[in-house]
Design a protein around this motif. Sequence first.
Motif, PDB file in Angstrom:
ATOM      1  N   HIS A  47      -5.878  -1.712  -8.393  1.00 39.11           N
ATOM      2  CA  HIS A  47      -4.509  -1.751  -8.912  1.00 39.11           C
ATOM      3  C   HIS A  47      -4.504  -2.283 -10.345  1.00 39.11           C
ATOM      4  O   HIS A  47      -3.801  -1.745 -11.214  1.00 39.11           O
ATOM      5  N   LYS A 101       5.381  -1.207 -12.917  1.00 33.93           N
ATOM      6  CA  LYS A 101       4.167  -1.556 -12.164  1.00 33.93           C
ATOM      7  C   LYS A 101       4.231  -3.016 -11.743  1.00 33.93           C
ATOM      8  O   LYS A 101       4.501  -3.888 -12.571  1.00 33.93           O
ATOM      9  N   LEU A 104      -1.484  -8.443  -3.611  1.00 38.07           N
ATOM     10  CA  LEU A 104      -2.755  -7.944  -3.079  1.00 38.07           C
ATOM     11  C   LEU A 104      -3.817  -9.033  -3.133  1.00 38.07           C
ATOM     12  O   LEU A 104      -4.596  -9.229  -2.190  1.00 38.07           O
ATOM     13  N   GLN A 119       3.355   0.373  -3.703  1.00 40.51           N
ATOM     14  CA  GLN A 119       2.722  -0.225  -4.886  1.00 40.51           C
ATOM     15  C   GLN A 119       3.471  -1.454  -5.411  1.00 40.51           C
ATOM     16  O   GLN A 119       3.359  -1.836  -6.581  1.00 40.51           O
ATOM     17  N   ASN A 120       4.270  -2.053  -4.543  1.00 40.27           N
ATOM     18  CA  ASN A 120       4.902  -3.340  -4.847  1.00 40.27           C
ATOM     19  C   ASN A 120       5.297  -3.965  -3.505  1.00 40.27           C
ATOM     20  O   ASN A 120       5.355  -3.279  -2.491  1.00 40.27           O
ATOM     21  N   GLY A 153       0.347  -6.955  -9.140  1.00 41.78           N
ATOM     22  CA  GLY A 153      -0.646  -6.877  -8.061  1.00 41.78           C
ATOM     23  C   GLY A 153      -0.960  -8.205  -7.395  1.00 41.78           C
ATOM     24  O   GLY A 153      -1.784  -8.255  -6.472  1.00 41.78           O
ATOM     25  N   GLN A 208       0.824  -1.209   0.000  1.00 36.96           N
ATOM     26  CA  GLN A 208       0.000   0.000   0.000  1.00 36.96           C
ATOM     27  C   GLN A 208       0.857   1.257   0.000  1.00 36.96           C
ATOM     28  O   GLN A 208       0.476   2.281  -0.556  1.00 36.96           O
ATOM     29  N   ALA A 238      -5.444   0.310 -12.782  1.00 34.17           N
ATOM     30  CA  ALA A 238      -4.350   1.270 -12.995  1.00 34.17           C
ATOM     31  C   ALA A 238      -3.279   0.671 -13.904  1.00 34.17           C
ATOM     32  O   ALA A 238      -2.714   1.363 -14.757  1.00 34.17           O
ATOM     33  N   VAL A 239      -3.001  -0.623 -13.733  1.00 32.48           N
ATOM     34  CA  VAL A 239      -2.021  -1.291 -14.594  1.00 32.48           C
ATOM     35  C   VAL A 239      -2.531  -1.300 -16.040  1.00 32.48           C
ATOM     36  O   VAL A 239      -1.774  -1.047 -16.988  1.00 32.48           O
ATOM     37  N   ALA A 269      -8.528  -3.624  -3.336  1.00 37.94           N
ATOM     38  CA  ALA A 269      -7.265  -2.962  -3.709  1.00 37.94           C
ATOM     39  C   ALA A 269      -6.672  -3.617  -4.954  1.00 37.94           C
ATOM     40  O   ALA A 269      -6.116  -2.933  -5.824  1.00 37.94           O
TER      41      ALA A 269
END
Length: 362
Positions: free
Chosen positions: A191, A173, A179, A113-114, A176, A110, A194-195, A187
């Motif tokens: 994510h 990126k 997550l 982002q990785n 995810g 969070q 967004a990817v 989340a």
Amino acid sequence: MSLPSLADAAATCAACPKACRFSCPVSEATQNEALSAWGKMSVAHLVVTGARPLDAEAAAAVHACTGCGRCTSFCAHENTPGASLFAARQQVVAAGLQPRGAASTLATFQQAQNPFGHELGSLVASWRAQRPVRYPLFPGCSSLVKRPALLEQTLTVAEAFGAPMGVAKAASKCCGYPLYAAGAFDAFTAHARAVADVFVETPEVAVLDAGCAFTFRVLYPRFGVSLPTRMRTVVEVLFDNLPHAPNRPPLPERVGYHDACHLGRGLGLYDEPRALLARAVTAVVEAPSMRREAGCSGGGGLLPRTMVETSVEIARRQAAEIVDDPGVAVVSACPTSTRMFERAGRRASDLLSLLERWVTQS
Ligand code: SF4
Ligand code: SF4
């Protein structure tokens, strides 16, 4: 996965005479039937039906799964405890009962982002991302952060096969998967969207990490996210270009081959890595259980962070199942599996590292 489907799947397992009891790597490594697919799904069933509380013990049970899918290969109902137990983790997150390793992974993700807490953009930039190449390469943040040599080797092999690759800018990126494995499904969906936006101008990508490829191709659609990009594994791209591979003799070596879960059961890629391996070495040995029934290396589902010793024991057992001679390297087309075998003290090699030695031999 919605709650009703978790309830149905858990009820099916709870009513089952443990038909897949031998299949679960976690249960086998711990010698604990309570951690078999049946045992864990029975806990989920009791929680979902309100027959027992969601407490730390139940939270630990639903986290004792790599998501390998091996139980499904032996299930007459084609039930999927892996996906169901990950879905059950949503309630664990909501209740604040995550095992420490899962909670810290989620917190790191969070923030950065990785799952590594690294700033991936500058790492990707160091690979001169966005050079025009035939195949933009998505290595996966695990290899990007921990195995830069594997990236070099992949680029060398791709060039030798007439399929030049270069690290894609979008590689900054994470896919995810952590997550998803942590049960942070909302989340994960955000994510993934967004990817998808980052990939919008990239028609095709070669994905090195089988877990990332599985996430893009199987999990994203399951969560309603479609990518504008054709996601192929590096293994598939190299297999298609095998006729253009250099005409070199195989290395005079005997290796063991491990079917990584996300590559095999996840994406159905069994023949392609074997075809590449058969060109690179003279002898390949395999476990009695292979392909869709293959064992697990213990690297998925956050198990290396929630049950550290068990995950390594799973890798040790799987390596021994493939080839008992510790002098023989275990080869996998999944960087995570290779790392797990190394952690278990075995000689191990990624398929791409082996191919690089084959194409560069003098
Ligand atoms: S996965 Fe299938 S075989 Fe295994 S316990 Fe559940 S219902 Fe039974
Ligand atoms: S998915 Fe793998 S680790 Fe999870 S319950 Fe099934 S066999 Fe066990």
